[in-house]
Scaffold this motif. Structure first.
Motif, PDB file in Angstrom:
ATOM      1  N   UNK A   1      -6.988  58.630 104.725  1.00 53.55           N
ATOM      2  CA  UNK A   1      -8.202  58.518 104.296  1.00 53.55           C
ATOM      3  C   UNK A   1      -8.906  60.080 103.784  1.00 53.55           C
ATOM      4  N   UNK A   2      -8.649  60.895 104.833  1.00 51.85           N
ATOM      5  CA  UNK A   2      -9.255  62.064 104.680  1.00 51.85           C
ATOM      6  C   UNK A   2      -8.543  62.949 103.749  1.00 51.85           C
ATOM      7  N   UNK A   3      -7.271  62.829 103.731  1.00 50.17           N
ATOM      8  CA  UNK A   3      -6.482  63.607 102.714  1.00 50.17           C
ATOM      9  C   UNK A   3      -6.751  63.011 101.172  1.00 50.17           C
ATOM     10  N   UNK A   4      -6.918  61.832 101.233  1.00 49.46           N
ATOM     11  CA  UNK A   4      -7.526  61.403  99.684  1.00 49.46           C
ATOM     12  C   UNK A   4      -8.942  62.023  99.197  1.00 49.46           C
ATOM     13  N   UNK A   5      -9.625  61.953 100.510  1.00 51.94           N
ATOM     14  CA  UNK A   5     -10.910  62.397 100.179  1.00 51.94           C
ATOM     15  C   UNK A   5     -10.928  63.929  99.593  1.00 51.94           C
ATOM     16  N   UNK A   6      -9.979  64.789 100.440  1.00 56.00           N
ATOM     17  CA  UNK A   6     -10.079  66.037  99.834  1.00 56.00           C
ATOM     18  C   UNK A   6      -8.834  66.426  98.642  1.00 56.00           C
ATOM     19  N   UNK A   7      -8.245  65.499  98.568  1.00 55.72           N
ATOM     20  CA  UNK A   7      -7.152  65.413  97.346  1.00 55.72           C
ATOM     21  C   UNK A   7      -6.026  66.138  97.674  1.00 55.72           C
ATOM     22  N   UNK A   8      -5.384  66.073  98.860  1.00 47.70           N
ATOM     23  CA  UNK A   8      -4.362  66.840  99.256  1.00 47.70           C
ATOM     24  C   UNK A   8      -3.078  66.169  99.238  1.00 47.70           C
ATOM     25  N   UNK A   9      -3.235  64.888  98.516  1.00 44.42           N
ATOM     26  CA  UNK A   9      -1.956  63.814  98.574  1.00 44.42           C
ATOM     27  C   UNK A   9      -0.431  64.514  98.532  1.00 44.42           C
ATOM     28  N   UNK A  10      -0.481  65.221  97.355  1.00 43.50           N
ATOM     29  CA  UNK A  10       0.721  65.891  96.934  1.00 43.50           C
ATOM     30  C   UNK A  10       1.031  66.938  98.027  1.00 43.50           C
ATOM     31  N   UNK A  11       0.448  67.430  98.879  1.00 42.62           N
ATOM     32  CA  UNK A  11       0.706  68.690  99.831  1.00 42.62           C
ATOM     33  C   UNK A  11       1.020  68.346 101.297  1.00 42.62           C
TER      34      UNK A  11
END
Ligand SMILES: Nc1ncnc2c1ncn2[C@@H]1O[C@H](COP(=O)(O)OP(=O)(O)O)[C@@H](O)[C@H]1O
Ligand SMILES: [Mg+2]
Lengths: 368, 267
Positions: A122-132
């Protein structure tokens, strides 16, 4: 909605911090409301970080108390406070992947694995770090590191998030972009943010309210507009934006106005009497550059303050033109005018004799 | 430009020759068939075979390695603890003094360290009856005390270079201070600890002076054995032994280099 919010969510009372003899934070009283995006603004070394560290629990105040959400946290160590901090250096754990960094806080809280995975997603989505998410920290850019630090602090859903110069390490372009992201995230989650910054523009754009700090003291607390338009001290007036100042003495007082005799302005300046001043009081009249009009002809409105001068220098900035005007007393003031008309010709030239004028309302009276 | 680089190259060659020709000659002569160490009598590996039939050498080697591994491990534990105390646990009374004192063993002459340790062991033997015999345990303790200082210095510099906010972040995220050491501090100083261990290991393997002081009859470390043999003249089997020694040290250093490199790549 505002009415249900606790206006004293963070309550700081008489907090001082001494390092040896050196007073880093000096008797600070401050209330911060729930859901605010509050900025602490001040020059380098003024004690901003120290105040933030007191809120986080890394420094114990020498005197004073700190309450968060009605609980006195002064003696509660950092690891038990409902507060998280994002450090200026971001302090990403170099021996853990992005994912592990972010999950760390929940692992320490003994949250179940499945639960952790869900929150991390959820939080990775929030800060847009999905690819990393599988990356190691040294493979990240400055902006990405900032997001990891933010995500790592946010995942614990703190009551208060403390951010120490969150954007200072980013380049200018990224900074502006990230600024709005921060605001969006804060708005979305409704977590109270306390941001420390030395960048007045950043503080003005970001914050619901600002506290201006100097030498460990809070000089003024208010909304950005208040701080800008109604500075209470010369330091605040100078620190936020640019301002022209004239030192003088009150010469006369009528029902509404005071007349201030300013040598550098070559006569009396008019202002509203907001401080119940008496003749003889020493004051300073301050005017923002954009509040001043510039014209070839003497201004018609008799109410306005008018002073004669010559254009020393001028600069064209596209949306604005800046003028440095030398008054007859020799004092140089700064004037800015919006370029409302589309024209390749300059209306006012170098060395031209002109008038500057402003409304009495625009005169800021600074006492002492 | 060309001239200059040729000059630099020859200076470099001379310097390295100075360093490595003695070592190379030891290795070359270890393959000498002749019984005389200085006369070339053809290629042979017989001295290596002879080494493994020599009980004394095998004993000394085994003792040296046991001492080196044990003292390096102890030194790493104590040295790391000392460094942590000095760097991380705030200011306490006499911190500056302790900070300076930790480096003292690095500059005190070995002869003095050896002598004082010997006196120390003799004294406590008189008082407590231990150590009844000087050998493995006394040499290990002696090596631990001086190599611990090296470990402490290496770990301390790594610790002070480390961003302290990493530990604070961990605490901020809910980690208890005692746990932070295992979660954050130790993993990050691990390369320094490995380097410290390897240094302590080689220092111990290498030491002749201190070991000679605190050793007792019958306990000979490898350097002590070599030294006593050489006093009776250099023999080819000592060359072979020294060559193996060089091999072990080189491999250890490469391992250290490889390990630290890998750690750095990962972190
Ligand atoms: N642990 C400390 N020991 C001694 N002095 C400190 C310590 N932390 C901060 N200071 C001093 O307190 C002052 C304020 O520091 P800080 O809060 O970091 O300022 P800012 O974040 O506003 O730049 C500085 O002059 C700094 O030298
Ligand atoms: Mg700071």
């Amino acid at each position: 909605m505002n009415s249900t919010r606790n206006p004293c969510f963070i309550r700081i009372r008489g907090v001082s911090k001494l390092f040896g003899d050196f007073v880093a934070v000096d008797n600070v009283d401050l209330d911060i409301a729930q859901g605010e995006l509050f900025s602490i603004l001040g020059g380098s070394g003024c004690g901003k970080t120290t105040l933030l560290r007191i809120l986080a629990g890394f420094e114990k105040p020498t005197t004073g108390r700190v309450e968060i959400d009605g609980v006195d946290v002064t003696d509660i160590p950092a690891y038990d406070r409902p507060v998280n901090m994002m450090f200026q250096s971001y302090a990403i754990f170099p021996h853990m992947s992005v994912e592990k960094n972010i999950a760390y806080g929940l692992r320490k809280d003994k949250v179940a694995r499945a639960e952790i995975a869900k929150w991390v997603d959820e939080v990775i989505e929030l800060v847009q770090l999905g690819d990393f998410r599988k990356r190691n920290p040294e493979q990240l850019s400055g902006g990405q590191r900032q997001r990891v630090a933010l995500a790592r602090a946010l995942i614990k859903r703190p009551k208060v998030l403390l951010l120490d110069e969150p954007l200072a390490a980013l380049d200018k372009k990224l900074r502006e972009h990230t600024q709005f992201e921060l605001m969006n995230i804060q708005h979305e989650l409704g977590i109270t943010f306390v941001v420390v910054t030395h960048d007045q523009e950043e503080a003005m754009t970001l914050s619901t309210r600002i506290a201006v700090m100097d030498k460990g003291r809070l000089l003024q607390v208010g909304e950005p507009k208040e701080i800008y338009e109604y500075p209470e001290t010369r330091f605040v007036a100078d620190f936020i934006g640019t301002i022209n100042t004239f030192d003088g003495q009150v010469s006369a007082v009528d029902e509404q106005h005071i007349h201030v005799d300013c040598e550098t302005a070559g006569g009396d300046l008019l202002a509203f009497n907001e401080h119940e001043l008496k003749p003889g009081d020493k004051v300073c009249i301050a005017v923002r550059p954009e509040k001043i009009f510039i014209s070839r002809e003497p201004p018609e409105n008799n109410e306005d303050i008018r002073v004669k001068g010559t254009v020393d220098d001028l600069g064209y900035l596209g949306n604005l033109s800046l003028y440095r005007v030398r008054l007859e007393s020799g004092k140089v003031i700064l004037v800015s005018q919006q370029n409302r008309q589309r024209s390749a010709k300059r209306s006012i030239e170098w060395e031209e004799q002109i008038w500057v004028s402003w409304r009495p309302r625009s005169s800021i009276v600074l006492v002492n | 430009m060309r001239k200059q680089s040729r000059f630099i190259l020859s200076v470099l060659a001379f310097g390295y020759a100075f360093l490595y020709i003695p070592l190379l000659s030891v290795i070359v002569y270890s393959f000498n068939d002749s019984r005389l160490a200085t006369v070339w009598g053809g290629f042979s590996t017989r001295w290596y075979g002879e080494l493994f039939r020599n009980e004394q050498i095998l004993d000394a080697t085994f003792l040296s390695f046991r001492i080196a591994a044990t003292s390096a491990t102890l030194a790493t534990v104590f040295g790391t603890m000392a460094a942590l105390m000095l760097v991380r646990f705030g200011r306490f009374r006499g911190r500056t003094l302790f900070s300076g004192m930790i480096t003292a063993p690095l500059i005190i002459p070995e002869v003095i360290t050896g002598l004082s340790l010997l006196l120390f062991f003799v004294t406590i033997q008189q008082w407590f009856g231990w150590p009844s015999q000087r050998g493995f345990s006394t040499i290990t303790i002696a090596h631990t005390t001086f190599s611990m200082a090296y470990v402490a210095v290496i770990v301390r510099s790594r610790l002070s270079a480390m961003d302290q906010s990493l530990e604070e972040v961990a605490m901020d995220l809910g980690c208890r201070p005692a746990r932070v050491i295992f979660d954050i501090t130790l993993p990050l100083i691990a390369p320094a600890m490995v380097a410290g261990w390897l240094l302590a290991f080689t220092l111990s393997l290498d030491d002749l002076v201190i070991a000679s002081f605190v050793s007792g009859p019958g306990a000979n470390t490898l350097p002590m054995y070599i030294f006593s043999k050489v006093k009776l003249g250099v023999t080819p089997d000592v060359n072979a032994l020294a060559s193996l020694f060089i091999l072990v040290v080189t491999v250890t250093l490469f391992a250290a280099w490889f390990l630290t490199n890998q750690r750095e790549k990962k972190s």
